[in-house]
Design an enzyme around this catalytic site. Sequence first.
Site, PDB file in Angstrom:
ATOM      1  N   HIS A 144       0.870  -1.175   0.000  1.00 22.26           N
ATOM      2  CA  HIS A 144       0.000   0.000   0.000  1.00 22.26           C
ATOM      3  C   HIS A 144       0.914   1.235   0.000  1.00 22.26           C
ATOM      4  CE1 HIS A 144      -2.845   2.898   1.837  1.00 22.26           C
ATOM      5  NE2 HIS A 144      -3.809   2.069   1.502  1.00 22.26           N
ATOM      6  N   CYS A 163      -4.836   2.692  -3.647  1.00 25.90           N
ATOM      7  CA  CYS A 163      -3.605   3.199  -3.022  1.00 25.90           C
ATOM      8  C   CYS A 163      -2.455   2.217  -3.221  1.00 25.90           C
ATOM      9  CB  CYS A 163      -3.808   3.486  -1.544  1.00 25.90           C
ATOM     10  SG  CYS A 163      -5.032   4.761  -1.244  1.00 25.90           S
ATOM     11  N   LYS A 197     -10.665  -1.198   9.965  1.00 22.58           N
ATOM     12  CA  LYS A 197     -10.835  -2.354   9.084  1.00 22.58           C
ATOM     13  C   LYS A 197     -11.229  -3.604   9.868  1.00 22.58           C
ATOM     14  CE  LYS A 197      -7.310  -0.687   5.868  1.00 22.58           C
ATOM     15  NZ  LYS A 197      -8.090  -0.023   4.824  1.00 22.58           N
TER      16      LYS A 197
END
Lengths: 426, 156
Positions: free
Chosen positions: A143, A384, A246
């Site tokens: 990421h 991302c 998350k």
Amino acid sequence: MLTAHERAEGGALDSKSDRRATFDVAAIRADFPALDQEVHGKPLVYLDSAASAQKPRAVIAAMDSLYLHDYANVHRGVHELSQRATRRYEGARDRVRDFIGAGDSREIVFVRGTTEAVNLVAQSFVRPRLQPGDEILITGLEHHSNIVPWQLVAEATGAKLVVVAIDEHGAVSADEFAAKITERTRFASFAHISNSLGTVLPIEAMIAHAKKAGVSVMIDGAQAVPHRHVDVRALDVDFYAFSSHKMYGPSGIGALYGKASHLEAMPPYQGGGEMITKVSFEETVYNDIPHKFEAGTPNIGGAIGLGAAIDYLNGIDFDQLAAHEESLLAAATTQLVDLGGITVVGTAPEKAAVVGFVIDGVHPHDVGTILDREGVAVRAGHHCAQPVMDHFKVPATVRASFGCYNTMDDVVRLVAAVEVCREVFR
Amino acid sequence: MSDLRDLYQEVILDHNRQPRNFGPLETASHKADGYNPLCGDRVTVYLQIQDDRIDDVRFDGAGCAISTASASMLTDVLKGRSLEEARAVFDAFSRLVTADSTELNLSDADRELLGKLLVFQGVCEFPARVKCATLVWHTWSAALSQETDAPVSTEE
């Protein structure tokens, strides 16, 4: 005296123990009020948990009860409310410790999220150790938050970023990783699970290779903690970071695990209140870990919400959860491929519950809009992870990601919505 | 499905499948790059301008159906126009795709200027997609001022 909520938090494990017997997805769904709504006139199918997961009532209630009854600043007041808030805040830290198998709560630093954790380690642990020509090792599926902080310290010190390539399936080989370790390697940082492809990295073998060469390791666990048990001591990893949002907790909070010996040796990351024991204009004495790294009034409600999310996950059998998510992943992958004209991006042998795909002749952004009108929430874009997109030579993908509350019916709705895309673009 | 058809009209799908005036323009006097970092859409607008008239206009790049069709139709509509007319089209187009349908106020002259661009009216019902339709127009506007060095972005 314990407040009503503290008692409830203490008893959370018992009250959820029935969930361990069988994986009851209907009961889990009932815990997430946001799932029960229509979007564009259709029942919501939420397949964007890898971007951010929905929140169970228990998390919302824990934060509510803080603000309704127990809120005050932490570590400061002698008054009752500050004591309660401090107990609940530090109680959340203990939950994080147990959740990832750390031995000591002092090794748990509350941060805004994984991104801040990586920046903290990059600036405070790694940067002072770098000389021009030194190397920092990452992988090709990181990421942006596990790329850019390393580029910043590399630029500041003259060090180099070295990238372990991913293969055509989106997998990373531990041997390739080992081959990239040189005598100039000072640090390695990589994801436990890829956010864009779902690839599970062979982190045990990678950590072992790094240890053998005397290289310290950080793991970005943002995509892993909602899906599998993590034991930082068994891994013998130096740093492990994850975000709360998350894993069904609130956004704006996360945790960094660091070995106590490392954290103690590291200079503070930011200065301010809370992180000191004594300040004069001549000299400042820093507080002990982990408070040394928590300058300013922390995200008290966020930490307590994260603690509640951990209680919630502790009520779910992770083996059954993994089996459930795996069956959703397999069904979604097979059914999408069977439609024809669809390419699944990321086909590593070991994957978490993420399907990245592209439809021939239809841009992912258009797919995202059409799926949304069908009530199906997915992510369309580069996630991302632009280097991953470049690797597969696609500008973007559609990503459907599954969480504990998704069902086979959600898979059916996803596949039907993809058929609508193809009808629109026929 | 019906509101999806308001967005993905046949004309838009056709321009997406077969973009007009696609590819670089060797003789361009003006040029600008546009980029939407959120979705990764990229477009380059090439203009051949003489005596305040757009003699030729082409584009290349990669993006979603809305941005590709918008770019293709921009080239169709602007080729041969005076700069003054072209600016009036830009203004009318911006109002078309950003206005709430109940407050959209286009004069007959505006409608005539827009012509087939009126098919983009459905975009205003999809707020997340307005930037897809306007990227090429902002890029065109930047090309006029020869701001060719820094890529244009629809993100502030």
